[in-house]
Design an enzyme around this catalytic site. Structure first.
Site, short mmCIF file in Angstrom:
data_model
loop_
_atom_site.label_atom_id
_atom_site.label_comp_id
_atom_site.label_asym_id
_atom_site.label_seq_id
_atom_site.Cartn_x
_atom_site.Cartn_y
_atom_site.Cartn_z
N GLU A 166 -24.23 11.58 12.12
CA GLU A 166 -22.93 11.12 12.66
C GLU A 166 -22.83 10.50 13.82
N TYR A 168 -23.66 12.00 16.80
CA TYR A 168 -23.65 12.87 17.82
C TYR A 168 -24.80 12.96 18.80
N ARG A 216 -28.83 19.29 10.06
CA ARG A 216 -28.17 18.11 9.59
C ARG A 216 -28.51 16.86 10.02
N HIS A 254 -19.77 7.93 13.07
CA HIS A 254 -18.33 7.67 13.10
C HIS A 254 -17.90 6.26 13.30
N GLN A 341 -5.53 11.43 4.77
CA GLN A 341 -4.47 11.38 5.54
C GLN A 341 -4.00 12.59 6.39
P1 FAD Z 1 9.42 9.01 -5.54
O1 FAD Z 1 7.83 9.14 -5.72
O2 FAD Z 1 10.03 7.73 -5.50
O3 FAD Z 1 9.89 9.84 -7.01
C1 FAD Z 1 11.27 9.78 -7.29
C2 FAD Z 1 11.48 9.81 -8.59
O4 FAD Z 1 13.05 10.32 -8.85
C3 FAD Z 1 11.37 8.76 -9.56
O5 FAD Z 1 10.39 8.90 -10.50
C4 FAD Z 1 12.75 8.40 -10.25
O6 FAD Z 1 12.46 7.66 -11.28
C5 FAD Z 1 13.19 9.79 -10.13
N1 FAD Z 1 14.72 9.76 -10.20
C6 FAD Z 1 15.58 8.83 -9.18
N2 FAD Z 1 16.98 9.17 -9.53
C7 FAD Z 1 16.78 9.66 -10.66
C8 FAD Z 1 18.08 10.23 -11.49
N3 FAD Z 1 19.20 10.07 -11.39
N4 FAD Z 1 17.60 10.69 -12.63
C9 FAD Z 1 16.20 10.84 -12.94
N5 FAD Z 1 15.44 10.66 -12.34
C10 FAD Z 1 15.81 10.05 -11.13
N6 FAD Z 1 1.70 7.40 0.01
C11 FAD Z 1 0.79 8.26 0.49
O7 FAD Z 1 0.87 9.10 1.24
N7 FAD Z 1 -0.42 7.65 0.53
C12 FAD Z 1 -0.66 6.46 -0.34
O8 FAD Z 1 -1.81 5.89 -0.20
C13 FAD Z 1 0.38 5.87 -0.76
N8 FAD Z 1 0.38 4.56 -1.62
C14 FAD Z 1 1.47 3.99 -1.83
C15 FAD Z 1 1.35 2.72 -2.52
C16 FAD Z 1 2.04 2.21 -3.02
C17 FAD Z 1 2.00 0.69 -3.78
C18 FAD Z 1 3.45 2.71 -3.12
C19 FAD Z 1 4.69 2.07 -3.84
C20 FAD Z 1 3.72 3.86 -2.33
C21 FAD Z 1 2.59 4.60 -1.83
N9 FAD Z 1 2.82 5.83 -1.23
C22 FAD Z 1 1.73 6.27 -0.70
C23 FAD Z 1 4.03 6.20 -0.89
C24 FAD Z 1 4.52 7.52 -1.78
O9 FAD Z 1 4.16 7.08 -3.14
C25 FAD Z 1 5.78 7.80 -1.63
O10 FAD Z 1 6.21 8.11 -0.56
C26 FAD Z 1 6.11 9.12 -2.62
O11 FAD Z 1 6.11 9.04 -3.83
C27 FAD Z 1 7.48 9.73 -2.41
O12 FAD Z 1 7.67 10.94 -3.15
P2 FAD Z 1 9.28 11.16 -3.70
O13 FAD Z 1 8.72 12.46 -4.72
O14 FAD Z 1 10.07 11.59 -2.55
O15 FAD Z 1 9.98 10.04 -4.51
P1 NAP Z 2 6.28 0.87 6.32
O1 NAP Z 2 4.86 0.93 6.65
O2 NAP Z 2 7.22 1.32 7.35
O3 NAP Z 2 6.44 -0.55 6.60
C1 NAP Z 2 7.67 -1.51 6.20
C2 NAP Z 2 7.80 -3.03 6.60
O4 NAP Z 2 8.86 -3.47 6.34
C3 NAP Z 2 7.11 -3.23 7.90
O5 NAP Z 2 6.10 -4.23 7.72
C4 NAP Z 2 8.31 -3.90 8.58
O6 NAP Z 2 7.95 -4.77 9.72
C5 NAP Z 2 9.28 -4.53 7.36
N1 NAP Z 2 10.69 -4.42 7.61
C6 NAP Z 2 11.22 -3.20 8.08
N2 NAP Z 2 12.81 -3.60 8.02
C7 NAP Z 2 12.80 -5.02 7.73
C8 NAP Z 2 13.69 -5.96 7.64
N3 NAP Z 2 15.06 -5.36 7.68
N4 NAP Z 2 13.67 -7.04 7.43
C9 NAP Z 2 12.45 -7.55 7.19
N5 NAP Z 2 11.22 -6.83 7.25
C10 NAP Z 2 11.54 -5.42 7.75
O7 NAP Z 2 6.76 1.09 5.02
P2 NAP Z 2 6.28 0.78 3.53
O8 NAP Z 2 5.25 -0.07 3.55
O9 NAP Z 2 7.31 0.58 2.69
O10 NAP Z 2 5.60 2.12 3.16
C11 NAP Z 2 6.47 3.32 2.85
C12 NAP Z 2 5.58 4.59 3.32
O11 NAP Z 2 4.47 4.87 2.37
C13 NAP Z 2 4.93 4.27 4.69
O12 NAP Z 2 5.05 5.77 5.44
C14 NAP Z 2 3.46 4.41 4.43
O13 NAP Z 2 2.50 4.77 5.26
C15 NAP Z 2 3.40 5.05 3.07
N6 NAP Z 2 1.95 4.32 2.51
C16 NAP Z 2 1.00 4.72 2.83
C17 NAP Z 2 -0.19 4.05 2.18
C18 NAP Z 2 -1.52 4.75 2.64
O14 NAP Z 2 -2.58 4.23 2.09
N7 NAP Z 2 -1.47 5.76 3.29
C19 NAP Z 2 -0.18 3.11 1.23
C20 NAP Z 2 1.31 2.54 1.10
C21 NAP Z 2 2.25 3.30 1.58
P3 NAP Z 2 8.92 -5.43 10.80
O15 NAP Z 2 9.92 -4.31 10.80
O16 NAP Z 2 7.88 -5.44 11.75
O17 NAP Z 2 9.34 -6.80 10.27
FE1 SF4 Z 3 -8.25 14.95 2.97
FE2 SF4 Z 3 -6.75 16.30 1.26
FE3 SF4 Z 3 -6.82 13.62 1.28
FE4 SF4 Z 3 -8.92 15.08 0.20
S1 SF4 Z 3 -6.88 14.91 -0.67
S2 SF4 Z 3 -8.82 13.26 1.92
S3 SF4 Z 3 -8.65 16.94 1.81
S4 SF4 Z 3 -5.84 15.10 2.94
#
Ligand code: FAD
Ligand code: NAP
Ligand code: SF4
Length: 636
Positions: A166, A168, A216, A254, A341
C-alpha cells in the site's frame, strides 16, 4: 472449502477467511481500548479464521497519527493489548498484530515528528517531505520491527503481519519510484529488497522459528514506473526463503490513480494478481480486494491457487458473515457495498470508522440491542433506508411493526442509487432488508400512501421516515424543467443535449446514468466550482475522473440562473449573459424535508418520531438515514 482448516506456519485456523487489517480509530475515543476489544470480540465470535489488527506502529514517527492509532513501540504496549487478545481467545478466535510503519504517508502534524522514507520524495497525497533515512535510522527501524514483534508475542497475539504494501515504508524501499538511494539500500532490485528482507529476518529472530509471521507484500503497485511483475515475483520467492509463513497480497498504493476497492471496481478483479504470486511460492497466499461475499470467496478457493481469502470491510457490514454462510443463510448477510462512506472516508476525516449499512460497527458499546419489555404496535411511514432500519431494529426487539410506503418497492431513493453504473451493490442492501423484514414478521404495506387520518397510523408509536422532496429553485421558467426523480421514475433518458442544474452527488450520478444510456451531450451547472462536493475523499476523485472521461461538462461559477425556456437555459457567468442549448433541463439542486405528514399529525396532537430526510435534508445520505433508523428503533 471455506471451513476447511488451514495452517499459517504452526497456527491452525478454523476457516480460510481472515479479517484483513483495518484501522478503525476507536483507540482514540473515550474508553477506546474497551471499544476496540468489543469490536474484535464481536467478530471473533463468528467463525473468522484469523483477525488482523489495524496497523500498530513500531516507532512513533511511523504512526498513522497520534493516540487514535495502535502502537507497539512502548514496553507497556505488551500488557496494554492483553485484554484484547484474551477477549478474542475467549470467543475461540485468533488474532495477529500488524507491524506497521507509515513511512512518507505519516502526517508530521499528527505525529509531531519528521517522517521517514528511503529518499526525500514527497507523496502527492501528503503535504510533508520526508527525511531520507540514514544508516542509523534504517538499522533502528529494523530493530523496532523486531522489538514490536517480540512485544506482540508477549501481548498474546497469535501471529504478526508485517505491513509491506500500500505504499508504506517497506513498500517504499522496494519501489524505484520512492527509493532512489545509491547506497546498499537502493538501486537494483537486490538492494531494494534488502530492507524488507532484513525486517523479516529480524522479526523471525525475535519471535523464534515456531511463531507465525505473515508478510503483506504489494502484488501490484499501480504506480507508473514502479516495481515490475518480475521483481514482485522475486520479492515473493525471497520472502518465502527468508521465513515468511504466508503472503498476504496488497493491491495498489493509497496514491494510485486506479480505484482498487471502491464500488466501481468489479468484484474479484484483483484475484489474478494473488494467483500469479501463488504460482511462484509454496507457502499459503492470501487474496483480497473486492471479495465481499462467501460465494465468491468459495469460488476463488475452489480455483485452487490461493489458500486464504482476506476480507476487511465485509466484517464491518456483517460480523456474522461467515456464520451465516456456514449455515447456508446467504440471503441474510448484510453485504458490504464498497461505498467507503463510513469506514475509509471516516478515517481520512480523522473520525472512527463505522459502516453505512451497519451503524453498530465500531459502536458495540453505544448501540446494544435489547429485547423490549413493553411490546408496542408501531407504524412507520416510508420504507427508505431510515424506515427499513427502524422497522428491522424495532421488530428485532419484539415490537409489532407495520412499514408503509407509497411506492411498490422497498428502499425509497436507494432504488435510484442501485441503477447508477457501478453502484449496483445497493441491490444487496435492498435484498438484505427485504429478507430481514420478512423473517422478522414486519407487516409491509407497499403501494400505500397514507395521510394523517389513515387507520394504519392508529398505533402506539408512529415513525415518519417520509424522506425528502427535490428542491425546485426559483428560476423564471422552472416549469420547463424536470426533477431528477422524474428522470429516474420515467426510466427513459433524453437524447440530449441535457443540462443539469446542480453538481452534487445526485447530479453526478444522474449524469453517469444518462451517459450510459446514450444521452449526449450532458452539462452540469453550479454556482460554486467544486463538483460532487458531498462525495467522500476516497471515491470523489474517481467519479470526477469518470465524468471527464465520458465527456460530461461541468460548468461552475454560475452567477445567476436567469431563465429557462423550451430548448435553452439562460445564465450569467463572469458578468456575461450566456445561452446554453438544452433539449431537457433537469434539476438536481438539493433537497427539502418532506414534513407534510408529520406536520398534519402533530397538528392533531399526535406525537411522532421523525427520522432520515423527513427530519433533516441537509447533509442527508443513506448513512445518516440508516443511523437514524438504528437509534430510533432502539429508543421505543
Ligand atoms: P427516502 O429514501 O427518500 O424514502 C422515503 C420514502 O417515504 C419513499 O419511498 C416515499 O415513497 C415514502 N413516503 C413519503 N411519503 C409517504 C406517504 N405519505 N405515505 C407512504 N409513503 C410515503 N446516499 C448515500 O449515502 N450514498 C449514495 O451512494 C447515494 N447515492 C444516491 C444516488 C441517487 C441517484 C440518489 C437520488 C440518492 C442517493 N443517495 C445516496 C441518497 C440516499 O438515497 C438518501 O439520502 C436516502 O435514501 C434517504 O433516506 P430516507 O429513508 O430518509 O428517505
Ligand atoms: P448536494 O450534494 O447538497 O448538492 C446540491 C446541489 O444543488 C449543489 O450542486 C448546489 O450547488 C445546488 N443547489 C443548491 N441550492 C440551489 C438553488 N437554490 N438553485 C440552484 N442550485 C442549487 O445534494 P444532492 O446532490 O441532492 O445529494 C443529496 C445527498 O445525497 C448528499 O448528501 C449527497 O452527498 C448524497 N449522495 C451521495 C452519493 C454518494 O455516492 N456518496 C451520491 C448521491 C448523493 P450550488 O449551490 O453551488 O449552485
Ligand atoms: Fe465501508 Fe460499510 Fe460501505 Fe462497506 S458498506 S464500504 S464497510 S461503509
Amino acid at each position: 472449502m471455506l471451513f476447511e482448516p488451514v495452517h499459517i506456519g504452526p497456527l491452525k485456523l478454523r476457516s480460510r477467511v481472515m479479517m484483513g487489517s483495518m484501522h478503525v480509530g476507536l483507540e482514540g475515543l473515550d474508553r477506546g481500548e474497551e471499544r476496540l476489544t468489543e469490536f474484535y470480540r464481536r467478530r471473533a465470535a463468528a467463525d473468522v479464521g484469523l483477525i488482523v489488527t489495524g496497523g500498530a506502529a513500531v516507532s512513533p514517527e511511523g504512526s498513522g497519527g497520534g493516540e487514535e492509532f495502535m502502537s507497539i513501540y512502548e514496553e507497556e504496549d505488551a500488557s496494554r493489548w492483553q485484554p484484547l487478545t484474551r477477549a478474542v481467545h475467549e470467543e475461540g478466535g485468533a488474532i495477529a498484530l500488524q507491524l506497521f510503519h507509515s513511512g512518507r504517508y505519516a502526517y508530521q502534524a499528527m505525529t509531531g515528528m519528521t517522517s521517514f522514507a528511503p529518499s526525500a520524495i514527497k507523496s502527492p497525497i501528503n503535504p510533508d517531505t520526508p527525511k531520507e533515512m540514514t544508516e542509523d535510522d534504517i538499522q533502528n527501524t529494523i530493530a523496532a520491527f523486531a522489538s514490536g514483534a517480540e512485544r506482540a508475542v508477549r501481548a498474546g497475539f497469535d501471529a504478526v503481519e508485517i505491513m509491506g504494501s500500500e505504499g508504506y515504508l517497506i513498500n517504499e524501499f522496494v519501489s524505484p519510484v520512492t527509493n532512489q538511494r545509491t547506497d546498499a539500500w537502493g538501486g537494483d532490485i537486490e538492494r531494494r529488497l534488502r530492507f524488507p528482507l532484513d525486517v523479516l529476518r529480524a522479526v523471525r529472530q525475535a519471535v523464534g522459528p515456531d511463531y507465525p509471521v505473515i508478510f503483506r507484500m504489494s502484488g501490484i503497485d499501480l504506480i507508473e514506473g514502479s516495481t515490475t511483475e518480475e521483481e514482485t515475483l522475486r520479492w515473493a520467492r525471497e520472502l518465502e526463503q527468508h521465513g515468511a509463513d504466508a503472503l498476504n497480497i496488497g493491491i495498489g498504493w493509497h496514491e494510485s490513480k486506479v480505484p482498487t476497492i471502491s464500488m466501481k471496481v468489479p468484484r474479484m478483479q484483483f484475484v489474478p494478481v494473488a494467483e500469479s504470486i501463488a504460482g511462484a511460492v509454496d507457502i499459503p497466499v492470501i487474496a483480497s480486494n473486492r471479495i465481499n461475499n462467501a460465494h465468491d470467496a468459495e469460488k476463488v478457493l475452489q480455483r485452487g491457487n490461493v489458500q486464504l481469502i482476506s476480507m476487511a470491510r465485509p466484517f464491518l457490514a456483517d460480523p456474522d458473515i461467515l456464520t451465516k454462510a456456514k449455515e447456508a443463510r446467504h440471503e441474510e448477510i448484510n453485504t458490504c457495498i464498497a461505498c467507503n462512506q463510513a469506514c475509509l472516508d471516516h478515517v481520512f476525516e480523522g473520525k472512527a470508522a463505522t459502516c453505512l449499512v451497519n451503524p453498530e460497527a465500531g459502536r458495540e458499546l453505544d448501540l446494544p440491542l435489547e429485547e423490549t419489555d413493553h411490546v408496542k404496535r408501531i407504524s412507520i411511514v416510508g420504507a427508505g433506508p431510515a424506515g427499513m432500519e427502524a422497522a428491522r431494529v424495532a421488530a428485532l426487539r419484539g415490537h409489532h411493526v407495520t412499514l408503509i410506503d407509497a411506492r411498490e418497492e422497498l428502499g425509497g431513493q436507494l432504488n435510484y442509487s442501485k441503477r447508477i453504473p457501478g453502484k449496483e451493490e445497493f441491490y444487496e442492501t435492498l435484498r438484505y432488508y427485504r429478507v430481514q423484514l420478512d423473517k422478522l414478521g414486519v407487516d409491509v404495506r407497499l403501494g400505500t400512501r397514507v395521510d394523517a387520518d389513515d387507520p394504519l397510523l392508529h398505533t402506539d408509536e408512529v415513525i415518519i421516515a417520509a424522506g425528502i422532496t427535490p428542491r425546485q429553485p426559483e428560476i423564471p421558467g422552472i416549469e420547463h424543467a424536470v426533477s431528477y426523480q422524474e428522470i429516474f421514475q420515467r426510466d427513459t433518458t433524453p437524447d440530449g443535449p441535457m443540462v443539469v442544474i446542480g453538481g452534487g452527488g445526485i447530479a453526478c450520478d444522474l449524469a453517469l446514468y444518462s451517459a450510459e444510456r446514450g444521452t449526449s451531450p450532458i452539462q452540469l451547472l453550479q454556482r460554486s466550482t467544486s463538483f460532487g462536493r458531498g462525495l467522500g475523499k476516497t471515491t470523489r476523485w474517481a467519479t470526477l475522473m469518470e465524468m471527464k472521461q465520458k465527456g460530461i461538462r461541468m460548468t461552475g461559477g454560475i452567477e445567476s440562473y436567469d431563465r429557462i425556456e423550451p430548448g435553452a437555459v439562460h445564465v450569467t457567468i463572469d458578468g456575461q449573459p450566456r445561452t446554453i442549448e438544452a433539449a431537457v433541463v433537469v434539476t438536481a439542486a438539493g433537497q427539502l424535508t418532506n414534513t407534510t405528514l408529520a406536520d398534519e399529525l402533530q397538528a392533531r396532537g399526535r406525537s411522532v418520531h421523525v427520522i432520515g430526510g423527513a427530519a433533516d435534508a441537509l447533509g442527508l445520505d443513506a448513512k445518516k438515514a440508516i443511523y437514524d433508523g438504528a437509534v430510533t428503533g432502539r429508543a421505543l
